[in-house]
Design a protein around this motif. Structure first.
Motif, PDB file in Angstrom:
ATOM      1  N   MET A   1       1.058  -1.375  -0.098  1.00 32.50           N
ATOM      2  CA  MET A   1      -0.112   0.409   0.355  1.00 32.50           C
ATOM      3  C   MET A   1       0.919   1.106   0.112  1.00 32.50           C
ATOM      4  O   MET A   1       1.954   1.417   0.707  1.00 32.50           O
ATOM      5  CB  MET A   1      -0.996   0.086   0.884  1.00 32.50           C
ATOM      6  N   ILE A   6      -2.430   4.692   3.140  1.00 35.83           N
ATOM      7  CA  ILE A   6      -1.889   5.016   4.367  1.00 35.83           C
ATOM      8  C   ILE A   6      -3.139   5.938   5.256  1.00 35.83           C
ATOM      9  O   ILE A   6      -3.089   5.782   6.221  1.00 35.83           O
ATOM     10  CB  ILE A   6      -0.833   3.919   4.838  1.00 35.83           C
ATOM     11  N   VAL A  10      -6.103   6.346   7.564  1.00 39.71           N
ATOM     12  CA  VAL A  10      -5.229   6.308   9.450  1.00 39.71           C
ATOM     13  C   VAL A  10      -6.617   7.662   9.153  1.00 39.71           C
ATOM     14  O   VAL A  10      -7.490   8.094  10.163  1.00 39.71           O
ATOM     15  CB  VAL A  10      -3.827   6.926   9.294  1.00 39.71           C
ATOM     16  N   THR A  19      -9.645   2.220  15.333  1.00 39.84           N
ATOM     17  CA  THR A  19      -8.270   1.725  16.028  1.00 39.84           C
ATOM     18  C   THR A  19      -7.765   0.365  15.175  1.00 39.84           C
ATOM     19  O   THR A  19      -8.974  -0.170  15.369  1.00 39.84           O
ATOM     20  CB  THR A  19      -7.476   2.193  17.248  1.00 39.84           C
ATOM     21  N   ILE A  20      -7.258   0.258  14.697  1.00 33.39           N
ATOM     22  CA  ILE A  20      -6.421  -1.061  15.256  1.00 33.39           C
ATOM     23  C   ILE A  20      -5.650  -2.406  15.851  1.00 33.39           C
ATOM     24  O   ILE A  20      -4.875  -1.865  15.885  1.00 33.39           O
ATOM     25  CB  ILE A  20      -5.647  -1.920  12.989  1.00 33.39           C
ATOM     26  N   LEU A  33       5.098  -3.048  17.218  1.00 35.39           N
ATOM     27  CA  LEU A  33       4.461  -2.273  16.314  1.00 35.39           C
ATOM     28  C   LEU A  33       5.487  -1.539  15.418  1.00 35.39           C
ATOM     29  O   LEU A  33       5.257  -1.271  14.193  1.00 35.39           O
ATOM     30  CB  LEU A  33       3.508  -1.700  17.256  1.00 35.39           C
ATOM     31  N   GLN A  36       9.298  -3.542  11.334  1.00 33.95           N
ATOM     32  CA  GLN A  36       8.872  -3.464   9.858  1.00 33.95           C
ATOM     33  C   GLN A  36       9.437  -4.861   9.818  1.00 33.95           C
ATOM     34  O   GLN A  36       9.564  -5.978   8.704  1.00 33.95           O
ATOM     35  CB  GLN A  36       8.334  -3.281   9.270  1.00 33.95           C
TER      36      GLN A  36
ATOM     37  N   ASN B   8      -3.225   7.068  18.707  1.00 30.34           N
ATOM     38  CA  ASN B   8      -4.227   6.301  18.212  1.00 30.34           C
ATOM     39  C   ASN B   8      -3.735   6.126  16.449  1.00 30.34           C
ATOM     40  O   ASN B   8      -4.048   5.251  15.147  1.00 30.34           O
ATOM     41  CB  ASN B   8      -5.865   6.489  17.809  1.00 30.34           C
ATOM     42  N   ASN B   9      -3.984   7.821  15.751  1.00 31.26           N
ATOM     43  CA  ASN B   9      -3.216   7.312  13.930  1.00 31.26           C
ATOM     44  C   ASN B   9      -2.102   6.964  13.908  1.00 31.26           C
ATOM     45  O   ASN B   9      -1.806   6.352  13.135  1.00 31.26           O
ATOM     46  CB  ASN B   9      -2.998   9.059  14.150  1.00 31.26           C
ATOM     47  N   VAL B  11      -0.912   4.005  15.577  1.00 36.03           N
ATOM     48  CA  VAL B  11      -0.723   3.147  15.828  1.00 36.03           C
ATOM     49  C   VAL B  11      -1.611   2.289  14.419  1.00 36.03           C
ATOM     50  O   VAL B  11      -1.317   1.235  14.197  1.00 36.03           O
ATOM     51  CB  VAL B  11      -2.173   2.356  17.320  1.00 36.03           C
ATOM     52  N   ASN B  12      -2.508   2.886  14.292  1.00 35.76           N
ATOM     53  CA  ASN B  12      -3.284   2.369  12.931  1.00 35.76           C
ATOM     54  C   ASN B  12      -2.250   2.501  11.980  1.00 35.76           C
ATOM     55  O   ASN B  12      -2.434   1.330  11.093  1.00 35.76           O
ATOM     56  CB  ASN B  12      -4.287   3.340  12.230  1.00 35.76           C
ATOM     57  N   ARG B  13      -1.682   4.014  11.638  1.00 39.90           N
ATOM     58  CA  ARG B  13       0.005   3.890  10.500  1.00 39.90           C
ATOM     59  C   ARG B  13       1.087   2.724  10.363  1.00 39.90           C
ATOM     60  O   ARG B  13       0.447   1.986   9.728  1.00 39.90           O
ATOM     61  CB  ARG B  13       0.117   5.319  10.677  1.00 39.90           C
ATOM     62  N   LEU B  14       1.029   2.635  11.800  1.00 36.15           N
ATOM     63  CA  LEU B  14       2.028   1.268  11.795  1.00 36.15           C
ATOM     64  C   LEU B  14       1.874   0.006  11.576  1.00 36.15           C
ATOM     65  O   LEU B  14       2.566  -1.115  10.777  1.00 36.15           O
ATOM     66  CB  LEU B  14       2.970   1.086  13.492  1.00 36.15           C
ATOM     67  N   ARG B  15      -0.396  -0.290  12.195  1.00 36.21           N
ATOM     68  CA  ARG B  15      -0.019  -1.328  11.894  1.00 36.21           C
ATOM     69  C   ARG B  15      -0.694  -2.140  10.600  1.00 36.21           C
ATOM     70  O   ARG B  15      -0.155  -2.822   9.949  1.00 36.21           O
ATOM     71  CB  ARG B  15      -1.428  -1.615  12.839  1.00 36.21           C
ATOM     72  N   LEU B  16      -1.179  -0.948   9.727  1.00 36.86           N
ATOM     73  CA  LEU B  16      -1.544  -0.874   8.227  1.00 36.86           C
ATOM     74  C   LEU B  16      -0.113  -1.333   7.116  1.00 36.86           C
ATOM     75  O   LEU B  16      -0.542  -2.205   6.526  1.00 36.86           O
ATOM     76  CB  LEU B  16      -1.975   0.499   7.781  1.00 36.86           C
ATOM     77  N   LYS B  17       0.707  -0.670   7.945  1.00 39.61           N
ATOM     78  CA  LYS B  17       2.381  -0.571   7.404  1.00 39.61           C
ATOM     79  C   LYS B  17       2.976  -2.557   7.536  1.00 39.61           C
ATOM     80  O   LYS B  17       3.624  -2.881   6.927  1.00 39.61           O
ATOM     81  CB  LYS B  17       3.580  -0.278   7.792  1.00 39.61           C
TER      82      LYS B  17
END
Lengths: 447, 69
Positions: A1, A6, A10, A19-20, A33, A36, B8-9, B11-17
């Motif tokens: 992606m 992304i 977000v 939140t994921i 987290l 990578q 939170n942003n 967290v979401n950014r890192l999780r998507l990556k």
């Protein structure tokens, strides 16, 4: 992606205050987290790739060949089962007119045509030979015997015994089979030829075991021989007369749904009208039974009516035979499934079978109820379902095979390896995305 | 050990990556492992570019569908 995507996601999640987070026992719980590229990520990806590769090998090398084998077995059983169509019983048969008839006439060996006569008051009993029966069906003149042999090719000793029992074991007024010959000449061409040959021998030499005095014996056999000779003359005259009238059909047998046609006139019919369906329509039309309607001119006049009759018969049959076909396919699949389970599962696939046969058969009954009619008739589709959902539900064959099938249907140019690649990507994503879920920001502290 | 607190942003950014990386790396490893002919060959530049572009598109679609975004 890419980063833009992304950031867009977000931003949307921020707006929604979501939140994921990893699910319970998620693979993401063991990962840092931020990193990578750590060892943990690589190890996890390696494990996942191993699992998927093992699944692909199982699918490609074992389950797909097994599924193809099952489809072949289904197809063979279906091909061998009786047709569900009522139309196959309607037949046009060409009358086979033995060459012997013409040859006997050409060589002047037939009695002149006259009205048939009764057999007379005297009778003789000739015991059916228990051995060497074929010797009685040889004609002394080689040029005639050539044609006799052509007929005999289709007759076993048992057939000849039956003919003897019926017509020769009792030649006399008490044999009810004899008077019927004259009225069924075209049905009995071969029989009258064989009787001609046998009687020609019998009238010259009295076999052992015949109790009748010689004078009566030779008189009766000669009378019967002359009568048979006369029948042949009548038969030849009929053929010639019917051909001059262009009589296409000799007779229609309502019991066997068969029209018997003269080969010469039928050729003419096909050249002019080109549609055998007209004759099939006549078989299906009870009012077409008058012999005047068997003439080419009469058939031409009513051809449209006969074609309409046949078309509606075909339509009606298609509707009713679809239901019968579906029931037939369902039954064959179930019977074959039982045989396959008991006899054909390869040794190296047995470890993946986790259910017993009664359970599988019950599941089949439930599954088949949910399948649309057109798919029940698709043996490949059913073979895939049986392998995927009934025999090996604990493997990922259902996922891989249905994914590969969908991709193949989308584009004819997709190769099996392309389809397997796309299916693998889908499999990985399905797994990875099952490891996360969305929660409201106020719940994040719980994860 | 210091604990890093993400908003939170982040967290979401890192999780998507992370999802993107795990998917691509797993697929890469699978392609290396698979027997010849089982999976698509991406040995040349054109097929590699087609493959990466396809993979990127599929991951994006799957993630957006999952997150309803």
């Amino acid at each position: 992606m890419n980063n833009n995507t992304i950031e867009l996601i977000v931003q949307t999640l921020e707006d929604r205050k979501q939140t994921i987070v990893p699910t319970n026992n998620s693979i993401f719980r063991s990962m840092d987290l931020a990193d990578q590229n750590d060892k943990c990520v690589n190890e996890l990806c390696g494990k996942l790739a191993n699992i998927i590769n093992a699944e692909l090998i199982l699918v490609k090398n074992k389950l797909i060949p097994f599924m193809q084998e099952i489809a072949n077995q289904f197809q063979t059983a279906i091909d061998e089962a009786p047709s569900v169509s009522e139309l196959t019983k309607y037949q046009i048969k060409t009358l086979s007119i033995p060459g012997l008839l013409d040859e006997l006439s050409a060589q002047g060996l037939l009695a002149p045509k006259r009205a048939p006569l009764p057999i007379g008051r005297n009778g003789v009993l000739i015991p059916t030979p228990t051995e060497g029966i074929r010797d009685y069906f040889k004609y002394e003149k080689a040029s005639i015997d050539l044609y006799v042999k052509q007929i005999l090719k289709n007759y076993t000793d048992e057939d000849l015994t039956n003919i003897w029992d019926k017509y020769l074991s009792n030649i006399g007024p008490t044999n009810n089979n004899i008077p019927g010959i004259a009225t069924r000449l075209s049905e009995l061409y071969d029989v009258i030829c064989l009787l001609y040959v046998a009687l020609d021998n019998l009238r010259k030499v009295k076999p052992e075991g015949v109790s009748a005095p010689d004078d009566i014996y030779f008189q009766v056999t000669n009378v019967f021989f002359n009568e048979i000779s006369n029948y042949i003359s009548i038969a030849l005259d009929n053929v010639s007369k019917f051909r001059s009238l262009d009589r296409v059909i000799d007779r229609i047998d309502d019991r066997t749904f068969t029209a018997y046609v003269d080969p010469v006139v039928y050729d003419k019919f096909i050249k002019e009208l080109q549609k055998p369906d007209i004759i099939l329509g006549m078989i299906a039309t009870p009012t077409a039974r008058e012999t005047a309607k068997y003439l080419l001119g009469s058939i031409k006049k009513d051809a449209e009516e006969y074609l309409d009759t046949w078309s509606s018969k075909v339509k009606q049959d298609q509707q009713s035979s679809l239901g019968r076909a579906i029931e037939k396919y369902k039954l064959i699949y179930k019977l074959k499934l039982e045989t396959i389970y008991n006899q054909y599962i390869p040794f190296d696939l047995k470890e993946h079978i986790t259910q017993d046969l009664p359970t599988i058969l019950n599941q089949y009954d439930e599954l088949i109820k949910t399948i649309p009619f057109n798919e029940i008739l698709d043996v490949n589709y059913i073979a895939r379902l049986i392998v995927a959902k009934l025999l090996f539900p604990d493997t990922n064959f259902d996922f891989f095979s249905s994914c590969m099938l969908s991709y193949s249907k989308l584009n004819d140019n997709i190769t099996p390896s392309d389809a397997a690649t796309f299916a693998s990507i889908d499999f990985i994503l399905k797994f990875i995305l099952s490891q996360v879920e969305l929660v409201g920001n106020d719940q994040v502290a719980n994860f | 050990m210091d604990t890093i607190i993400y908003n939170n942003n982040e967290v979401n950014r890192l999780r998507l990556k992370q999802i993107d990386v795990v998917a691509k790396r797993t697929m890469g490893m699978l392609l290396e492992q698979a027997d010849e002919g089982v999976l698509k060959s991406i040995s040349n530049k054109q097929s590699f570019e087609e493959y990466t572009s396809y993979l990127d598109k599929v991951i994006t679609t799957a993630v957006r569908t999952k997150l309803n975004v």
